[in-house]
Scaffold this motif. Structure first.
Motif, PDB file in Angstrom:
ATOM      1  N   ALA A 418      29.301 -14.794 -33.320  1.00  0.00           N
ATOM      2  CA  ALA A 418      28.710 -14.019 -32.194  1.00  0.00           C
ATOM      3  C   ALA A 418      28.981 -14.685 -30.952  1.00  0.00           C
ATOM      4  CB  ALA A 418      27.270 -13.757 -32.336  1.00  0.00           C
ATOM      5  N   TYR A 419      29.112 -13.777 -29.808  1.00  0.00           N
ATOM      6  CA  TYR A 419      29.608 -14.410 -28.383  1.00  0.00           C
ATOM      7  C   TYR A 419      29.200 -13.473 -27.472  1.00  0.00           C
ATOM      8  CZ  TYR A 419      34.112 -12.452 -29.121  1.00  0.00           C
ATOM      9  OH  TYR A 419      35.108 -11.473 -29.204  1.00  0.00           O
ATOM     10  N   GLN A 420      28.913 -13.821 -26.205  1.00  0.00           N
ATOM     11  CA  GLN A 420      28.489 -12.932 -25.064  1.00  0.00           C
ATOM     12  C   GLN A 420      29.914 -12.911 -24.237  1.00  0.00           C
ATOM     13  OE1 GLN A 420      25.109 -13.764 -22.904  1.00  0.00           O
ATOM     14  NE2 GLN A 420      25.673 -12.387 -21.499  1.00  0.00           N
ATOM     15  N   LYS A 421      30.172 -11.790 -23.886  1.00  0.00           N
ATOM     16  CA  LYS A 421      31.380 -11.523 -23.242  1.00  0.00           C
ATOM     17  C   LYS A 421      30.847 -10.318 -21.956  1.00  0.00           C
ATOM     18  CE  LYS A 421      36.349  -9.750 -23.055  1.00  0.00           C
ATOM     19  NZ  LYS A 421      37.109  -9.393 -23.851  1.00  0.00           N
ATOM     20  N   GLY A 422      30.730 -11.046 -20.804  1.00  0.00           N
ATOM     21  CA  GLY A 422      30.090 -10.306 -19.587  1.00  0.00           C
ATOM     22  C   GLY A 422      28.494  -9.987 -19.913  1.00  0.00           C
ATOM     23  N   SER A 423      28.186  -8.758 -19.920  1.00  0.00           N
ATOM     24  CA  SER A 423      27.064  -8.054 -20.323  1.00  0.00           C
ATOM     25  C   SER A 423      26.795  -7.607 -21.777  1.00  0.00           C
ATOM     26  CB  SER A 423      26.663  -6.603 -19.228  1.00  0.00           C
ATOM     27  OG  SER A 423      27.567  -5.936 -19.426  1.00  0.00           O
ATOM     28  N   GLU A 424      27.907  -7.792 -22.455  1.00  0.00           N
ATOM     29  CA  GLU A 424      27.760  -7.373 -23.934  1.00  0.00           C
ATOM     30  C   GLU A 424      27.897  -8.525 -24.777  1.00  0.00           C
ATOM     31  OE1 GLU A 424      30.586  -3.216 -23.498  1.00  0.00           O
ATOM     32  OE2 GLU A 424      31.699  -5.266 -23.625  1.00  0.00           O
ATOM     33  N   ILE A 425      27.387  -8.273 -26.158  1.00  0.00           N
ATOM     34  CA  ILE A 425      27.423  -9.296 -27.057  1.00  0.00           C
ATOM     35  C   ILE A 425      28.330  -8.755 -28.041  1.00  0.00           C
ATOM     36  CG2 ILE A 425      25.987 -10.440 -29.018  1.00  0.00           C
ATOM     37  CD1 ILE A 425      25.277 -11.241 -26.105  1.00  0.00           C
ATOM     38  N   ILE A 426      29.193  -9.627 -28.561  1.00  0.00           N
ATOM     39  CA  ILE A 426      30.470  -9.216 -29.597  1.00  0.00           C
ATOM     40  C   ILE A 426      29.844 -10.013 -30.837  1.00  0.00           C
ATOM     41  CG2 ILE A 426      32.755  -9.160 -30.333  1.00  0.00           C
ATOM     42  CD1 ILE A 426      32.081  -7.753 -27.508  1.00  0.00           C
ATOM     43  N   ILE A 427      29.832  -9.212 -32.088  1.00  0.00           N
ATOM     44  CA  ILE A 427      29.737  -9.804 -33.278  1.00  0.00           C
ATOM     45  C   ILE A 427      31.017  -9.432 -34.306  1.00  0.00           C
ATOM     46  CG2 ILE A 427      28.124  -9.932 -35.349  1.00  0.00           C
ATOM     47  CD1 ILE A 427      25.898  -9.285 -33.460  1.00  0.00           C
ATOM     48  N   GLU A 428      31.485 -10.282 -34.737  1.00  0.00           N
ATOM     49  CA  GLU A 428      32.715 -10.357 -35.519  1.00  0.00           C
ATOM     50  C   GLU A 428      32.606 -10.710 -37.119  1.00  0.00           C
ATOM     51  OE1 GLU A 428      36.046 -12.290 -33.584  1.00  0.00           O
ATOM     52  OE2 GLU A 428      36.054 -10.763 -32.117  1.00  0.00           O
ATOM     53  N   VAL A 429      32.890  -9.879 -37.947  1.00  0.00           N
ATOM     54  CA  VAL A 429      33.120 -10.360 -39.390  1.00  0.00           C
ATOM     55  C   VAL A 429      34.553 -10.170 -39.729  1.00  0.00           C
ATOM     56  CG1 VAL A 429      32.455  -9.622 -41.783  1.00  0.00           C
ATOM     57  CG2 VAL A 429      30.815  -9.419 -39.905  1.00  0.00           C
ATOM     58  N   LYS A 430      35.252 -11.582 -39.995  1.00  0.00           N
ATOM     59  CA  LYS A 430      36.323 -11.782 -40.255  1.00  0.00           C
ATOM     60  C   LYS A 430      36.663 -12.366 -41.577  1.00  0.00           C
ATOM     61  CE  LYS A 430      40.283 -13.999 -38.021  1.00  0.00           C
ATOM     62  NZ  LYS A 430      40.834 -14.981 -37.027  1.00  0.00           N
TER      63      LYS A 430
END
Length: 659
Positions: A418-430
Motif C-alpha cells: 500500500a502507498y499513497q500517490k497524490g490524493s489517491e491510495i494504491i494497493i497492489e497484490v503481486k
C-alpha cells in the motif's frame, strides 16, 4: 440480556486482543525465542480471560484460561514450540473468535451447544507431555538473562552496582494457594531490606495493583550479603520456594552484540501490546454524523461566498469562517483515517493456512501498513483483497516441483503493498507465479459469448485481461474449495467501483501478475473541477484530471473514425460531454466557430479529452450518493450541492474513459 454499553466495549476489545494473539502466534512460529512476543500474547490472553470472566461467559473463560496456561508454559520455557502446537493454538484461537462472534450475534448469550472439552483436553495433553529439550544449567541461565534484561538495563545495573555489592538472579515459586499476591509482595519487600530490588517479573506495581495468579517470580536484585547469607534470608520467607539463585558476574552483564542484532530482527516481526494511551474509542457512526455536519457546514460556507456581499463586516468574517471550516474538515478527516495495517493484519494467518492446505511454499510480504485510508473504505476493502490473495496462492503460485522445473525458487513470493500517490491510495497484490495467458482469456471470452472473435482481434491486452472480472468467468482447469468457480472477481471490481476506485491487471505468462487497486483518500469530501455542460454545472473529481487546455477545432485529427488530438507527442482521443449528456448533434467539432475547452481525464493508464462548454473553477465538494435507484446511472457517480443551492452531478470518469 447484558448491558449493551459493556457488551459493545467487550466485543471491541476482544477483537483487538484476538488480533494480537493471531499476529503473535504467527511470529512465534517463526521465532519461538522472541520474549517480547511471548509476553505480549500472554498479556492479551490474560486480559481476554479476565474480560470474559467479568461478563460471565463460561466457555470463553475456560478456553482462554487454557490458552493462557499454554502460553505461560512457553514463557517459562517448560514446553517446546513446534508446528503441531502452533496449529493447536490457532485452533483454540479460532474457537475463541467463533465464540465472541456467536455471543455478539446472540445478543450477549453464549451458544448452548458449543463443546470445548476435546480442544481443552488436547491443550492440556500437549502442555503436559511436550517438555522442552534439556539444556545445560550455564547455557539456560545465560539465555534467561538475555531474555530478561535489555542492554540498557544491563548498563544501568552495572552503573548502580557498588564495589562490594553483588548481583543476584532469583527464581522463586509461590507455593501457597491463597494470597499469592501478598506473598510475592512480601518477598520483594524483603529484598529491599537486605539489598535493593532492580527488576522483577511481575513488577512490584503489577503485584500490588492486580489480582494476578502469580506462580513464579523472576528477579534481579543487588545485595551486600554473600550468596549463602542471601539464600538463607530468602528461604526464611513463608510460602516461598527458591527454585534457583545465581550470583551474576560482571562479564555476564556485558552487552552481547550478536544478541542485540537478533533482538532487533525479532522486533521487526513482533507484535505490540496494549498499553494505556491518550486515546478514546469512538463509534464509527458518530464519526459519520460528524463528517455529515462538516459537509453541511462546507455547503453553507460556499453559499455564503456566492452571495458576494461587499459589506466590510462580512468580508472580514468570511476568511475566518473559511479557515475554521477548513481546519475542522482537516481534523475530522484525520480522525477518520486508519492505517491499512489494521486490515492487512488478518491476512498472514490466512496465507499460512492456505499454503499448508495446498502444499505450496509461500513467502508473504506486506509493506506500507502505515498508509492511511478512510475507515469506511477499509471496512469494505477486506473482502476484495481476500479474493485477490486467495487467487494469487491458488491460480498464481505453482507447486514447488513445477516452479523448480521452470527454474524458479520453490518458494513463491506474494506481496501486498500500500502507498499513497497524490490524493489517491494504491494497493497492489503481486505474485511471481504462472501469470495469465491473454490467449486463454480470449478463447474463453469468445466461447462464453461475451465478445465476438472479430472484435477481440482488435482489442489491447489490458482489455482482454479485464474479462477476468466478468461474472462467472474463470480459466481454472479444476475447481477447488479455494477458488475456481468463477465467483469473486466480479465482486472485487463491483466493490472497488462502489468505493469510487478502479482496478487494473498487469500480467506476464511465467513471471507473475499484479493487481492494482486505486482508491480515493475519502468518500465524503473531495476537490473537484467545476465545468458547464449544456448550460448545467457538473463536477469532475480533481484526482482524475490530468490538465485542462483550449484547442482550435482544426487541430483535431481522425484515426479509425475517432477524434483525437496530439499532445506532447501523445495521441489522446477526445469526446463531447454534450453528446454524452443528451445532445447527439455535438458529436463532431470540425464545424465549431470557437476554440474548444478540453479537460484531459485519466483513469489507470488511459487518458481521454472531454470537451466541455466552459471551465469554471476548482472547489471543495461534499459527495452525496444518488441512492439505490440511481446508483448504476452511467457516467454519473454522485451529486453535490453548490453555492447557489442547486445540485451538480459528479461525472464518473471511468465510464467516460472507457466509452
Amino acid at each position: 440480556m447484558k448491558d449493551n454499553e459493556y457488551l459493545n466495549m467487550f466485543f471491541a476489545e476482544a477483537k483487538e486482543y484476538i488480533e494480537v494473539l493471531n499476529n503473535g502466534i504467527l511470529t512465534l512460529e517463526n521465532n519461538s525465542e522472541d520474549k517480547e512476543t511471548i509476553d505480549a500474547i500472554f498479556r492479551a490472553a490474560h486480559s481476554l480471560k479476565g474480560m470474559a470472566a467479568a461478563m460471565g461467559f463460561e466457555n470463553l473463560t475456560e478456553l482462554t484460561h487454557k490458552l493462557e496456561n499454554s502460553l505461560d508454559k512457553i514463557r517459562e520455557g517448560k514446553i517446546s514450540v513446534k508446528t503441531e502446537f502452533i496449529d493447536l493454538l490457532f485452533q483454540a484461537l479460532d474457537n475463541i473468535q467463533y465464540l465472541v462472534k456467536a455471543v455478539e450475534d446472540n445478543g450477549g448469550e453464549e451458544p448452548e451447544d458449543f463443546d470445548i472439552d476435546v480442544l481443552v483436553a488436547e491443550l492440556i495433553a500437549y502442555t503436559e507431555n511436550s517438555p522442552i529439550e534439556s539444556k545445560s544449567k550455564a547455557q539456560k541461565s545465560s539465555e534467561d538473562l538475555e531474555d530478561f534484561l535489555t542492554d540498557s538495563e544491563k548498563e544501568a545495573l552495572l552503573d548502580k552496582k557498588k564495589d562490594k555489592e553483588r548481583v543476584y538472579q532469583i527464581k522463586a515459586e509461590i507455593v501457597e494457594e491463597e494470597f499469592k499476591s501478598v506473598r510475592a509482595f512480601m518477598l520483594l519487600k524483603k529484598l529491599d531490606e537486605i539489598g535493593q530490588l532492580f527488576k522483577s517479573n511481575p513488577t512490584k506495581d503489577e503485584i500490588e495493583n492486580s489480582e494476578l495468579d502469580i506462580c513464579e517470580l523472576n528477579i534481579i536484585a543487588l545485595s551486600w550479603l554473600d550468596s549463602e547469607e542471601f539464600k538463607t534470608e530468602l528461604e526464611a520467607q513463608q510460602s516461598v520456594n527458591l527454585i534457583n539463585l545465581e550470583e551474576l558476574q560482571n562479564s555476564q552483564l556485558e552487552i552481547n552484540q550478536e544478541s542485540t542484532a537478533k533482538k532487533a530482527d525479532s522486533k521487526k516481526t513482533g507484535v505490540s501490546s496494549f498499553n494505556s494511551s491518550s486515546t478514546v474509542r469512538v463509534d464509527i457512526s458518530k464519526l459519520d454524523t460528524l463528517m455529515n455536519m462538516v459537509g453541511e457546514l462546507l455547503i453553507n460556507k460556499s453559499r455564503l461566498e456566492s452571495l458576494n456581499i461587499k459589506k466590510t463586516k462580512f468580508t472580514e468574517i468570511m476568511p475566518q469562517l473559511d479557515r475554521v471550516t477548513m481546519d475542522l474538515h482537516h481534523i475530522v478527516m484525520q480522525i477518520r483515517m486508519v492505517p491499512v495495517g489494521v486490515m492487512f493484519s488478518r491476512f498472514p494467518r490466512m496465507m499460512r493456512d492456505l499454503s499448508n492446505k495446498m502444499n505450496k511454499e509461500i513467502n508473504f510480504v506486506m509493506t506500507g501498513q502505515e498508509t492511511e485510508l478512510d475507515r469506511s473504505i477499509i471496512d469494505e476493502l477486506a473482502d476484495p483483497l481476500t479474493h485477490l490473495l486467495r487467487n494469487a496462492i491458488d491460480h498464481g503460485i505453482e507447486k514447488p516441483a513445477q516452479r523448480k522445473a521452470n527454474g524458479k525458487d520453490e518458494e513463491g513470493q506474494i506481496e501486498l503493498t500500500a502507498y499513497q500517490k497524490g490524493s489517491e491510495i494504491i494497493i497492489e497484490v503481486k505474485d511471481d507465479g504462472a501469470g495469465i495467458e491473454a490467449a486463454a482469456i480470449s478463447k474463453k471470452a469468445v466461447a462464453k459469448g461475451i465478445v465476438e472473435e472479430e472484435e477481440i482481434q482488435q482489442m489491447e491486452k489490458r482489455d482482454i485481461l479485464d474479462f477476468i472480472f466478468h461474472p462467472g468467468f474463470s480459466t481454472a482447469q479444476e475447481i477447488t474449495d479455494v477458488s475456481g468457480r468463477g465467483v469473486g472477481m466480479d465482486i472485487v471490481r463491483s466493490t472497488v467501483k462502489k468505493l469510487d476506485g478502479q482496478i487494473s491487471i498487469n500480467s506476464e505468462p511465467g513471471k507473475g501478475s499484479t493487481f492494482k487497486i486505486t482508491l480515493p483518500l475519502t468518500l465524503a469530501i473531495s476537490q473537484a473541477l467545476m465545468v458547464k455542460i449544456l448550460g448545467d454545472i457538473f463536477a469532475i473529481p480533481l484526482n482524475s484530471v490530468s490538465e485542462t487546455l483550449t484547442i482550435e477545432p482544426q487541430n483535431i485529427k481522425k484515426i479509425r473514425g475517432m477524434d483525437v488530438i496530439v499532445l506532447r507527442e501523445t495521441t489522446i482521443p477526445i469526446v463531447s460531454a454534450a453528446s454524452i449528456f443528451g445532445n447527439e448533434k455535438q458529436k463532431t467539432f470540425k464545424n465549431s466557430a470557437k476554440d474548444l475547452s478540453v479537460v484531459i481525464l485519466k483513469s489507470g493508464e488511459r487518458k481521454v479529452g472531454l470537451v466541455v462548454e466552459q471551465l469554471l473553477n476548482q472547489q471543495e465538494i461534499v459527495i452525496k450518493s444518488l441512492g439505490k435507484y440511481l446508483q448504476d446511472t452511467r457516467y454519473i457517480s454522485g451529486a453535490t450541492i453548490i453555492g447557489d443551492g442547486d445540485v451538480a452531478l459528479i461525472i464518473d470518469v471511468r465510464d467516460v474513459v472507457s466509452k
